[in-house]
Write a protein that holds these residues in place. Structure first.
Motif, PDB file in Angstrom:
ATOM      1  N   GLY A   1       0.736  -1.287   0.174  1.00 14.69           N
ATOM      2  CA  GLY A   1      -0.011   0.017  -0.098  1.00 14.69           C
ATOM      3  C   GLY A   1       0.789   1.153   0.092  1.00 14.69           C
ATOM      4  N   LEU A   2       0.517   2.206   0.755  1.00 14.62           N
ATOM      5  CA  LEU A   2       1.323   3.560   0.880  1.00 14.62           C
ATOM      6  C   LEU A   2       2.871   3.348   1.361  1.00 14.62           C
ATOM      7  CD1 LEU A   2      -1.395   6.013   2.594  1.00 14.62           C
ATOM      8  CD2 LEU A   2      -0.379   5.855   0.072  1.00 14.62           C
ATOM      9  N   SER A   3       2.961   2.221   2.177  1.00 12.10           N
ATOM     10  CA  SER A   3       4.412   2.186   2.455  1.00 12.10           C
ATOM     11  C   SER A   3       5.377   1.681   1.357  1.00 12.10           C
ATOM     12  CB  SER A   3       4.416   1.211   3.955  1.00 12.10           C
ATOM     13  OG  SER A   3       3.925  -0.094   3.558  1.00 12.10           O
ATOM     14  N   THR A   4       4.815   1.094   0.207  1.00 11.15           N
ATOM     15  CA  THR A   4       5.450   0.738  -0.950  1.00 11.15           C
ATOM     16  C   THR A   4       6.191   1.846  -1.873  1.00 11.15           C
ATOM     17  OG1 THR A   4       3.540   0.375  -2.220  1.00 11.15           O
ATOM     18  CG2 THR A   4       4.467  -1.490  -1.017  1.00 11.15           C
ATOM     19  N   THR A   5       5.743   2.992  -1.745  1.00 16.59           N
ATOM     20  CA  THR A   5       6.230   4.133  -2.333  1.00 16.59           C
ATOM     21  C   THR A   5       7.830   4.564  -1.649  1.00 16.59           C
ATOM     22  OG1 THR A   5       4.106   5.011  -2.442  1.00 16.59           O
ATOM     23  CG2 THR A   5       5.640   6.429  -3.002  1.00 16.59           C
ATOM     24  N   PRO A   6       8.659   4.514  -2.561  1.00 18.36           N
ATOM     25  CA  PRO A   6       9.860   4.778  -1.839  1.00 18.36           C
ATOM     26  C   PRO A   6      10.166   5.703  -0.907  1.00 18.36           C
ATOM     27  CG  PRO A   6      10.232   4.137  -4.307  1.00 18.36           C
ATOM     28  CD  PRO A   6       8.612   4.366  -3.924  1.00 18.36           C
TER      29      PRO A   6
ATOM     30  N   LEU B   1       7.972   7.436   0.713  1.00 19.68           N
ATOM     31  CA  LEU B   1       7.323   7.669   1.841  1.00 19.68           C
ATOM     32  C   LEU B   1       7.334   6.307   2.619  1.00 19.68           C
ATOM     33  CD1 LEU B   1       4.625   8.807   2.985  1.00 19.68           C
ATOM     34  CD2 LEU B   1       3.256   7.401   1.462  1.00 19.68           C
ATOM     35  N   ARG B   2       8.150   5.281   1.998  1.00 24.89           N
ATOM     36  CA  ARG B   2       8.349   4.052   2.934  1.00 24.89           C
ATOM     37  C   ARG B   2       9.299   4.464   3.970  1.00 24.89           C
ATOM     38  NH1 ARG B   2      11.241  -0.500  -0.410  1.00 24.89           N
ATOM     39  NH2 ARG B   2       9.923   0.471  -1.683  1.00 24.89           N
ATOM     40  N   TRP B   3      10.367   5.129   3.908  1.00 29.72           N
ATOM     41  CA  TRP B   3      11.283   5.584   4.807  1.00 29.72           C
ATOM     42  C   TRP B   3      10.693   6.383   6.164  1.00 29.72           C
ATOM     43  CZ3 TRP B   3      15.218   7.375   0.494  1.00 29.72           C
ATOM     44  CH2 TRP B   3      15.772   6.139   0.063  1.00 29.72           C
ATOM     45  N   THR B   4       9.856   7.517   5.479  1.00 29.58           N
ATOM     46  CA  THR B   4       9.141   8.104   6.340  1.00 29.58           C
ATOM     47  C   THR B   4       8.293   7.325   7.318  1.00 29.58           C
ATOM     48  OG1 THR B   4       9.044   9.939   4.909  1.00 29.58           O
ATOM     49  CG2 THR B   4       7.654  10.172   6.527  1.00 29.58           C
TER      50      THR B   4
END
Length: 123
Positions: free
Chosen positions: A39-44, A46-49
């Motif tokens: 989901g959202l956490s797969t966007t590079p 955004l994943r780190w944030t």
């Protein structure tokens, strides 16, 4: 880690054993673990944030704990074994804490002597 202890106790219930029976087929993409980590956490960017803020609030959720537990037990023990994963994790974290933060007696003495003789730096 207090939550982990309750989750470990839950694994002894019949309901848990029925719901997590390995003989029951389950598609990987339908598991709650996969749904949480996609989901959202797969966007590079955004994943780190997400990972940064997750470490302060809910770094290990129940789904993550149960997945780690099942993977560890499947890799190291026979299926359906009565292994206390929480006790193992707690003991290994205590051992790691001693190694990482452990300081030898000679180093303690050097630190104390340095602090006591370093009075010029305080003026």
């Amino acid at each position: 880690m207090k939550k982990w202890e309750a989750w470990e106790r839950e694994t002894t219930s019949l309901e848990y054993q029925f719901n997590n029976d390995p003989s029951r087929f389950r598609l990987t993409h339908q598991t709650s673990f996969i749904r949480r980590h996609s989901g959202l956490s797969t966007t590079p960017g955004l994943r780190w944030t997400v990972a940064f803020f997750r470490q302060f609030f809910a770094s290990v959720t129940k789904v993550d704990y149960m997945t780690m537990r099942r993977g560890f037990i499947n890799a190291h023990f026979a299926p359906n074994s009565k292994f206390d994963f929480h006790k193992y994790i707690k003991r290994s974290m205590e051992d790691d804490f001693k190694v990482v933060l452990g300081i030898s007696i000679p180093l303690w003495i050097c630190c104390i002597v340095f602090l006591l003789t370093n009075f010029k730096g305080m003026t």
